[in-house]
Design a protein around this motif. Sequence first.
Motif, PDB file in Angstrom:
ATOM      1  N   UNK A  16       0.805  -1.158   0.001  1.00 20.96           N
ATOM      2  CA  UNK A  16      -0.052  -0.073   0.109  1.00 20.96           C
ATOM      3  C   UNK A  16       0.705   1.257  -0.005  1.00 20.96           C
ATOM      4  N   UNK A  17       0.534   2.203  -0.812  1.00 22.44           N
ATOM      5  CA  UNK A  17       1.321   3.564  -0.953  1.00 22.44           C
ATOM      6  C   UNK A  17       2.372   3.396  -1.998  1.00 22.44           C
ATOM      7  N   UNK A  18       2.798   2.280  -2.608  1.00 22.64           N
ATOM      8  CA  UNK A  18       3.938   2.306  -3.401  1.00 22.64           C
ATOM      9  C   UNK A  18       3.085   2.750  -4.967  1.00 22.64           C
ATOM     10  N   UNK A  19       4.002   3.147  -5.825  1.00 23.91           N
ATOM     11  CA  UNK A  19       3.585   3.342  -7.070  1.00 23.91           C
ATOM     12  C   UNK A  19       3.557   2.232  -7.752  1.00 23.91           C
ATOM     13  N   UNK A  20       2.735   1.855  -8.650  1.00 29.34           N
ATOM     14  CA  UNK A  20       2.702   0.345  -9.405  1.00 29.34           C
ATOM     15  C   UNK A  20       3.026   0.468 -10.665  1.00 29.34           C
ATOM     16  N   UNK A  21       3.565  -0.614 -11.130  1.00 34.21           N
ATOM     17  CA  UNK A  21       4.089  -0.834 -12.804  1.00 34.21           C
ATOM     18  C   UNK A  21       3.658  -1.959 -13.078  1.00 34.21           C
ATOM     19  N   UNK A  22       2.744  -2.948 -12.274  1.00 31.56           N
ATOM     20  CA  UNK A  22       2.381  -4.118 -12.600  1.00 31.56           C
ATOM     21  C   UNK A  22       0.912  -4.427 -12.250  1.00 31.56           C
ATOM     22  N   UNK A  23       0.429  -5.094 -12.897  1.00 34.18           N
ATOM     23  CA  UNK A  23      -0.833  -5.847 -12.483  1.00 34.18           C
ATOM     24  C   UNK A  23      -0.911  -7.327 -12.293  1.00 34.18           C
ATOM     25  N   UNK A  24      -1.423  -8.096 -11.712  1.00 32.63           N
ATOM     26  CA  UNK A  24      -1.251  -9.592 -11.483  1.00 32.63           C
ATOM     27  C   UNK A  24      -2.578 -10.304 -11.762  1.00 32.63           C
ATOM     28  N   UNK A  25      -2.643 -11.731 -12.460  1.00 40.19           N
ATOM     29  CA  UNK A  25      -3.513 -12.514 -12.769  1.00 40.19           C
ATOM     30  C   UNK A  25      -3.159 -13.679 -12.173  1.00 40.19           C
ATOM     31  N   UNK A  26      -4.205 -14.051 -11.214  1.00 37.05           N
ATOM     32  CA  UNK A  26      -3.770 -15.140 -10.345  1.00 37.05           C
ATOM     33  C   UNK A  26      -4.102 -16.681 -11.248  1.00 37.05           C
ATOM     34  N   UNK A  27      -3.228 -17.385 -10.995  1.00 36.19           N
ATOM     35  CA  UNK A  27      -3.476 -18.585 -12.053  1.00 36.19           C
ATOM     36  C   UNK A  27      -3.712 -19.983 -11.114  1.00 36.19           C
ATOM     37  N   UNK A  28      -3.015 -19.694  -9.736  1.00 34.48           N
ATOM     38  CA  UNK A  28      -3.270 -20.906  -8.624  1.00 34.48           C
ATOM     39  C   UNK A  28      -2.803 -20.055  -7.441  1.00 34.48           C
ATOM     40  N   UNK A  29      -3.151 -20.604  -6.207  1.00 29.82           N
ATOM     41  CA  UNK A  29      -2.919 -19.968  -4.781  1.00 29.82           C
ATOM     42  C   UNK A  29      -4.212 -19.009  -4.245  1.00 29.82           C
ATOM     43  N   UNK A  30      -3.930 -18.649  -3.077  1.00 29.51           N
ATOM     44  CA  UNK A  30      -4.658 -17.478  -2.566  1.00 29.51           C
ATOM     45  C   UNK A  30      -4.151 -16.597  -2.103  1.00 29.51           C
ATOM     46  N   UNK A  31      -4.458 -15.359  -2.279  1.00 29.49           N
ATOM     47  CA  UNK A  31      -4.356 -13.992  -1.971  1.00 29.49           C
ATOM     48  C   UNK A  31      -5.219 -12.937  -1.542  1.00 29.49           C
ATOM     49  N   UNK A  32      -4.709 -12.094  -0.509  1.00 30.45           N
ATOM     50  CA  UNK A  32      -5.884 -11.477   0.146  1.00 30.45           C
ATOM     51  C   UNK A  32      -5.518  -9.935   0.072  1.00 30.45           C
ATOM     52  N   UNK A  33      -6.632  -8.999  -0.160  1.00 25.52           N
ATOM     53  CA  UNK A  33      -6.121  -7.660  -0.027  1.00 25.52           C
ATOM     54  C   UNK A  33      -6.317  -7.254   1.257  1.00 25.52           C
ATOM     55  N   UNK A  34      -5.300  -6.348   1.980  1.00 26.77           N
ATOM     56  CA  UNK A  34      -5.361  -5.967   3.108  1.00 26.77           C
ATOM     57  C   UNK A  34      -4.988  -4.496   3.313  1.00 26.77           C
ATOM     58  N   UNK A  35      -5.433  -3.548   4.570  1.00 26.74           N
ATOM     59  CA  UNK A  35      -4.964  -2.216   4.527  1.00 26.74           C
ATOM     60  C   UNK A  35      -3.930  -2.380   5.620  1.00 26.74           C
ATOM     61  N   UNK A  36      -3.101  -1.401   5.372  1.00 30.69           N
ATOM     62  CA  UNK A  36      -1.881  -1.413   6.248  1.00 30.69           C
ATOM     63  C   UNK A  36      -2.426  -0.434   7.210  1.00 30.69           C
ATOM     64  N   UNK A  37      -2.054  -1.009   8.781  1.00 32.80           N
ATOM     65  CA  UNK A  37      -2.703  -0.167   9.834  1.00 32.80           C
ATOM     66  C   UNK A  37      -1.467   0.232  10.593  1.00 32.80           C
ATOM     67  N   UNK A  38      -0.055  -0.324  10.648  1.00 29.09           N
ATOM     68  CA  UNK A  38       0.929   0.062  11.054  1.00 29.09           C
ATOM     69  C   UNK A  38       2.053  -0.706  10.627  1.00 29.09           C
ATOM     70  N   UNK A  39       2.977   0.323   9.948  1.00 28.99           N
ATOM     71  CA  UNK A  39       3.996  -0.454   9.169  1.00 28.99           C
ATOM     72  C   UNK A  39       4.993  -1.025  10.044  1.00 28.99           C
ATOM     73  N   UNK A  40       5.196  -0.580  11.369  1.00 31.59           N
ATOM     74  CA  UNK A  40       6.032  -1.136  12.331  1.00 31.59           C
ATOM     75  C   UNK A  40       5.437  -1.264  13.585  1.00 31.59           C
ATOM     76  N   UNK A  41       4.663  -2.472  13.645  1.00 32.65           N
ATOM     77  CA  UNK A  41       3.629  -2.834  14.931  1.00 32.65           C
ATOM     78  C   UNK A  41       4.535  -3.359  15.972  1.00 32.65           C
ATOM     79  N   UNK A  42       4.051  -4.491  16.594  1.00 36.41           N
ATOM     80  CA  UNK A  42       4.489  -5.247  17.741  1.00 36.41           C
ATOM     81  C   UNK A  42       5.709  -6.148  16.909  1.00 36.41           C
ATOM     82  N   UNK A  43       6.893  -5.969  17.753  1.00 35.89           N
ATOM     83  CA  UNK A  43       7.898  -6.721  17.343  1.00 35.89           C
ATOM     84  C   UNK A  43       8.573  -6.317  15.775  1.00 35.89           C
ATOM     85  N   UNK A  44       8.193  -5.146  15.562  1.00 34.17           N
ATOM     86  CA  UNK A  44       8.697  -4.494  14.282  1.00 34.17           C
ATOM     87  C   UNK A  44       7.995  -4.960  12.934  1.00 34.17           C
TER      88      UNK A  44
END
Length: 253
Positions: A16-44
């Motif tokens: 999140x926040x990076x500039x993107x140069x690519x899009x991705x098409x899923x052939x296999x596997x599981x992926x999830x969209x998440x929102x970044x709450x804290x870049x350096x949380x517990x244990x860094x």
Amino acid sequence: MFEKKVEKTNELIIKQGDYGDYMYVVEEGKFEALLLKNEKGKNGKAEYVRTVPPKVYDNEGFFGELALMYNTVRAACIISRSPGKLWVLDRQTFRRTIIKSTHEKLKQYEEFLQKVPLFNELTNYERNNIAYALQTIEFKDKDIILKQGEPGDSMYFVEKGLVKCTIKDKIEGEKEVSKIGPGGYFGELALLSEKPRAASVYATGDTKVAKLSRKDFDRLLGNCQDILKRNAEAYEKQLRKVFGSSKDIESIL
């Protein structure tokens, strides 16, 4: 386009926040969209929260296209939830593919518009503007597209499949009056009148139509009636059915 193998779980694919140069098409596997709450949380370690609603790509789908379309930063992170395989499309290939696809779709829509007698007097520029306003909608078998008696504010072009038109009366009940296939159209008089639909229209099998609303027509070209009256003589019979008497017709021509 190239292949990217994801060999572990919880691998950061998009940040999140990076500039993107690519899009991705899923052939296999599981992926999830998440929102970044804290870049350096517990244990860094970074802390994330799920999107609302949750967005998971499970052996299908694609992500990352919005940053390429709108030239903006990534709106969320994408994390792998299993090993998998992605196909990666770079910005130039993406834009070239989208532009080609858009051009082909607009050409198809312009061909649709040329078949409508009511649009015969429109200029190429006006038809091109209308083509941009068409919206594709998909229907399943027996889905109702238009219902007799309801207000009409849009017309439709059949892109794929077949539609069935029916009329219902108190004596004979509902009966089929016509079928319309790819390249055909229906509901065009709704651009001229707010009177109720004179017939119902149903999808026959999987069907795809392009919708043109009176609101979009007016927004792009001005008042529908002022534009379309150039060729209204060819539609006088249809207008009589919609508006009734000659006096009513004269009020819009």
